[in-house]
Structures are given as C-alpha cells and as structure tokens.
Write a protein that holds these residues in place. Structure first.
Motif, short mmCIF file in Angstrom:
data_model
loop_
_atom_site.label_atom_id
_atom_site.label_comp_id
_atom_site.label_asym_id
_atom_site.label_seq_id
_atom_site.Cartn_x
_atom_site.Cartn_y
_atom_site.Cartn_z
N MET A 148 54.71 52.92 29.32
CA MET A 148 53.32 52.59 28.56
C MET A 148 52.58 51.16 28.64
N ILE A 149 51.46 51.05 28.93
CA ILE A 149 51.10 49.91 27.99
C ILE A 149 50.38 49.37 27.05
N ASN A 150 51.27 48.00 26.38
CA ASN A 150 50.48 47.20 25.46
C ASN A 150 49.05 47.46 25.54
N GLU A 151 48.42 47.51 24.62
CA GLU A 151 47.26 47.59 25.06
C GLU A 151 46.35 46.31 24.45
N ARG A 152 46.63 45.85 23.40
CA ARG A 152 46.13 44.54 22.75
C ARG A 152 46.86 42.88 23.34
N SER A 153 47.84 43.31 24.29
CA SER A 153 48.53 42.05 24.92
C SER A 153 47.75 42.25 26.24
N LEU A 154 47.26 43.22 27.09
CA LEU A 154 46.91 43.39 27.65
C LEU A 154 45.47 42.30 27.67
N ILE A 155 44.42 43.15 26.45
CA ILE A 155 43.47 42.40 26.28
C ILE A 155 43.57 41.06 26.19
N SER A 156 44.40 41.28 25.46
CA SER A 156 44.55 39.04 24.82
C SER A 156 44.99 37.89 26.01
N VAL A 157 46.02 38.89 26.76
CA VAL A 157 46.10 38.03 27.79
C VAL A 157 45.16 38.05 28.59
N LEU A 158 43.95 38.79 28.90
CA LEU A 158 42.84 38.88 29.71
C LEU A 158 41.87 38.05 29.64
N GLN A 159 41.77 38.10 27.79
CA GLN A 159 40.91 37.03 26.91
C GLN A 159 40.51 35.70 27.79
N LYS A 160 41.67 35.16 27.72
CA LYS A 160 41.94 33.55 28.40
C LYS A 160 41.90 33.47 29.81
N GLY A 161 41.43 34.53 30.91
CA GLY A 161 41.34 34.48 32.11
C GLY A 161 41.95 34.69 33.47
N LEU A 162 41.57 35.60 34.30
CA LEU A 162 42.28 36.27 34.61
C LEU A 162 42.86 34.84 35.81
N PRO A 163 44.26 35.02 36.22
CA PRO A 163 44.94 33.69 36.74
C PRO A 163 44.74 33.95 38.02
N LEU A 164 44.36 32.30 38.29
CA LEU A 164 44.41 31.90 40.38
C LEU A 164 45.23 32.04 40.76
N VAL A 165 45.92 32.88 40.96
CA VAL A 165 46.50 32.83 42.11
C VAL A 165 46.67 34.49 42.66
N SER A 166 47.00 34.53 43.86
CA SER A 166 47.71 35.51 45.04
C SER A 166 47.02 36.67 44.38
N HIS A 167 48.34 37.26 43.81
CA HIS A 167 47.58 38.76 42.79
C HIS A 167 48.21 38.84 41.65
N PRO A 168 46.14 38.09 41.07
CA PRO A 168 45.89 38.29 39.96
C PRO A 168 46.67 39.32 38.21
N TYR A 169 46.85 40.29 39.27
CA TYR A 169 46.90 41.55 38.63
C TYR A 169 49.23 42.00 38.31
N ALA A 170 49.34 41.60 39.29
CA ALA A 170 51.02 41.83 39.28
C ALA A 170 51.60 40.06 38.00
#
Lengths: 169, 149
Positions: free
Chosen positions: A1-23
């Motif tokens: 299960m994905i932790n919604e809160r952690s996802l929201i807070s990590v995304l808030q910092k911005g998408l990582p500028l790497v070749s596979h950002p979602y990974a």
C-alpha cells in the motif's frame, strides 16, 4: 500500500530530475514505480492535483507587474462578468468572494498581469470596454512587495532585477 | 542569461502537464524534439536561475480536505514590518503581498482542515490586535496559471 501522505509531501518538493523520476520517488517512500504512477494518475482524475508540470516565476519571465482588480457587481450580473473577465489571456484568475460591508463592497476579484503598470492599466481598460463595465465601482490594487514563506525571501514585486531579493531579517 | 528557443518550448509545453510513465524524458524527446538529457539540464538551469519555482503537482487544497482562504488586513505603516513577521510566523500562511490600498496586507492561508482557517485568523487577530478580513473563494469563474514566453 502506498502512503498517501508521504507521496504528497515528497512530490511537493518537486519531481526529481533524474532519468526515472517516479522510480526515484518510489524508492524514497518504500513503494514501487507502478504504484506511484497509478496513484498520481488517480489524484489527477479525482481532481486532487489540478495540474502537474512546471511552475514558473512570472516576474522573472517579464510579467513584472500584477494587480488585483476588485469589482462591486450586482448578484444578477456576477456570473456573466466573472466569465467575461476570465476570457482575457492576461487575466489569470476570476473569483467571486464575500463582501465585508461597509468597509469592503467588492465581490468579484481578478488578477491581471502585465509587463509593467501601464501595461496592466491598458489591459484593464480593454476589459472595461469589452465587458461593458464602465461606471461599475472597482479598484485596482497593485502589489509593492511580496513575501514568500518558503525560504523567507522578500521580493520586490515591481522591480525584478538582481537587487530585489533580500533575506528576511 | 537569456532564454534559448528550447527553454521557451519547454516552458510553454510543460506548464500544462508532464507524461506519467516510467521514462517521461524520452517521451518528451519525441514531442518537443529536444534530446532528453538537454531537457533535464535546461530545467535544472532554469530552476537555479529562478525562472522556475517548482516542477511537480499543484494540489487542489479544498478537494484534499484542506482549508484555503485569502485574508486581508489594514496595517499601519509604522507597524508593517512587525505585523509581517507575526503573520509570516504562521506556517499556514503561504504567501503574503503588500498592496496599495487601505487594506494593504493580503495573504493566503492554507490549512490541513477547513476548521483551522478560522483558528489561524483568530490567532493572528489576537497577536496583532488588527481585524482580519476573511475572503474565501465562493465561486471560481476562471483560473489559469500558465504563462507564455
């Protein structure tokens, strides 16, 4: 299960500028790339995410002046005028908000951007003509300074050159 | 530093959306006709130089259960800096503009739950001894946060 809160807070910092950002995000929140992708899709479908992409600093891009224009519009006309104001490409927002009588009679707010104050005023004239609101009580509130919480940086809103950012005291 | 033609394409195309797939950069390479590595490095540079503030989602605060409002205060010039510091000390205050009007301080309050908005307003009023006008959105006619360059 994905932790919604952690996802929201990590995304808030911005998408990582790497070749596979979602990974990369998945790694940070102990999830999988597929789960992250599906969850972002779901948040977009539900409307929790309004949009996903670059957020620009409009002043830096040459839109150095912004004004909040507020109008006192009768209830019967507010829908039509709210829509009318939203049709201009220099208007970024058109909202109805509550009045606070007697101090504040205005119930329709829009944000107008322009290269400078004269540009904003020209844009406003165009709106007044096109939406046929000459004579309607309104005010134009230019911004002079703005403060961003994040990073505690003051920015002079009308002069966006190298001297305008200073650390908050 | 001037913006390169490719910077403009990136700004104009990527404000509205970003591919949701394992390797989004190579998908963009085809649609923008700019090599993937170049897209990444240009975004990095524009972030560093301050053209871009963020690259990611814009959340819909109310839909996600949060509270959001626009608030305004009439602040005496002699107290402006002091009041700014008090208002900005609240983590719920997202940004704060000085505007030319009797109501001269305008800020956004974003909270985790709708009830907290009134709580924050009351606390600001108590700490500053100045009335806070609460002006939440009642109806949205138009919102566009895309800028063409």
């Amino acid at each position: 299960m994905i932790n919604e809160r952690s996802l929201i807070s990590v995304l808030q910092k911005g998408l990582p500028l790497v070749s596979h950002p979602y990974a990369e995000i998945a790694k940070q929140i102990n999830s999988s790339e597929d789960e992250v992708l599906n969850y972002i899709k779901l948040m977009q479908e539900k409307g929790d995410i309004k949009r996903f992409g670059l957020v620009v600093r409009h002043r830096k891009l040459g839109y150095k002046s912004n004004a909040m224009v507020v109008w006192d519009i009768t209830e019967e006309k507010v829908d039509a005028l709210g829509e009318c104001f939203g049709r201009f490409d220099f208007v970024t927002l058109s909202y109805r908000r509550p009045r606070h009588l007697p101090d504040w009679p205005y119930n329709l707010f829009c944000m107008i951007h322009g290269k400078d104050r004269d540009d904003v005023k020209r844009n406003l004239e165009l709106m007044i003509k096109s939406c046929d609101v000459a004579g309607v009580n309104h005010e134009i509130l230019f911004s002079t300074r703005c403060f961003k919480q994040r990073g505690a940086i003051y920015i002079n809103c009308d002069n966006d050159d190298k001297n305008t950012e200073r650390a908050a005291v | 530093m001037e913006l390169h033609e490719h910077d403009r394409i990136i700004i104009n195309q990527l404000q509205g959306g970003f591919p949701l797939c394992a390797d989004p950069w190579h998908e963009l390479e085809n649609t923008l006709n700019i090599p993937a590595e170049e897209i990444i490095s240009r975004i990095e540079r524009m972030k560093t130089e301050g053209y871009l503030s963020r690259f990611g989602p814009m959340y819909h605060a109310e839909k996600m259960g949060g509270g959001l409002t626009l608030a305004a205060m009439k602040v005496d010039k002699s107290r402006y800096d002091e009041v700014t510091d008090i208002v900005n000390s609240f983590s719920e205050v997202a940004h704060n503009y000085e505007r030319e009007h009797e109501l001269n301080m305008w800020f956004v309050i974003a909270t985790e739950s709708p009830e907290q908005v009134q709580q924050v307003i009351s606390e600001i009023e108590k700490k500053t001894d100045i009335r806070v006008y609460n002006m939440p959105k009642k109806q949205e006619f138009f919102l566009n946060l895309k800028f063409e360059v």
